[in-house]
Design an enzyme around this catalytic site. Sequence first.
Site, PDB file in Angstrom:
ATOM      1  N   GLN A 187      16.712 -20.776 -33.284  1.00  8.02           N
ATOM      2  CA  GLN A 187      17.008 -21.199 -31.908  1.00  8.02           C
ATOM      3  C   GLN A 187      17.131 -19.972 -30.997  1.00  8.02           C
ATOM      4  O   GLN A 187      18.218 -19.595 -30.583  1.00  8.02           O
ATOM      5  CB  GLN A 187      18.327 -21.990 -31.914  1.00  8.02           C
ATOM      6  CG  GLN A 187      18.712 -22.590 -30.608  1.00  8.02           C
ATOM      7  CD  GLN A 187      17.882 -23.799 -30.285  1.00  8.02           C
ATOM      8  OE1 GLN A 187      17.611 -24.630 -31.133  1.00  8.02           O
ATOM      9  NE2 GLN A 187      17.474 -23.908 -29.041  1.00  8.02           N
ATOM     10  N   PHE A 188      15.980 -19.349 -30.652  1.00 11.37           N
ATOM     11  CA  PHE A 188      16.026 -18.137 -29.836  1.00 11.37           C
ATOM     12  C   PHE A 188      16.655 -18.364 -28.468  1.00 11.37           C
ATOM     13  O   PHE A 188      17.178 -17.433 -27.853  1.00 11.37           O
ATOM     14  CB  PHE A 188      14.626 -17.529 -29.684  1.00 11.37           C
ATOM     15  CG  PHE A 188      13.753 -18.230 -28.687  1.00 11.37           C
ATOM     16  CD1 PHE A 188      13.672 -17.768 -27.380  1.00 11.37           C
ATOM     17  CD2 PHE A 188      12.995 -19.337 -29.049  1.00 11.37           C
ATOM     18  CE1 PHE A 188      12.872 -18.412 -26.449  1.00 11.37           C
ATOM     19  CE2 PHE A 188      12.198 -19.985 -28.136  1.00 11.37           C
ATOM     20  CZ  PHE A 188      12.136 -19.521 -26.825  1.00 11.37           C
ATOM     21  N   THR A 189      16.681 -19.598 -27.993  1.00 10.53           N
ATOM     22  CA  THR A 189      17.212 -19.865 -26.653  1.00 10.53           C
ATOM     23  C   THR A 189      18.709 -19.620 -26.545  1.00 10.53           C
ATOM     24  O   THR A 189      19.243 -19.573 -25.437  1.00 10.53           O
ATOM     25  CB  THR A 189      16.891 -21.306 -26.197  1.00 10.53           C
ATOM     26  OG1 THR A 189      17.481 -22.231 -27.107  1.00 10.53           O
ATOM     27  CG2 THR A 189      15.380 -21.537 -26.125  1.00 10.53           C
TER      28      THR A 189
END
Length: 147
Positions: free
Chosen positions: A78-80
């Site tokens: 989940q890079f966000t």
Amino acid sequence: MRVVVQRSLKANVTVNDEVTGAINHGYVLLVAVTHEDTKEDAYYVADKIAKLRLFEDEHGKLNLSIQEVEGQILSISQFTLYGDSRKGRRPNFKAAAKPVQAKELYDLFNERLQSEHDLQVETGIFGEMMNVSLLNHGPITLIVESK
């Protein structure tokens, strides 16, 4: 590393309408890697999460770890989580690691949970659009960071 830990009664992740990972009870982990992270960060966060006491004992106190309740983990990249929305209306993701580094550390993180802590870890597919379905338990949600 930054990980959102959600206690869950059941959860699954699908990619292109195909289930790639599913658990009954345990944690759903949203896992983000920043460009400054190292192998030691991945190990630290994995070890911390494995030992967290987020499950009730016979007295209703949060005294049991995921290992003690034989829980499972659904780990989602989940890079966000490293999105910065302080300026403008569209977040920037400059703090997120580049995909090659992020995948390497994400994989190390998951392997550590499995090999060192004997946990069942299910995942989505790194870098793909995923749909995550979960039934929160509690709800209990924490953020665990390496730095």
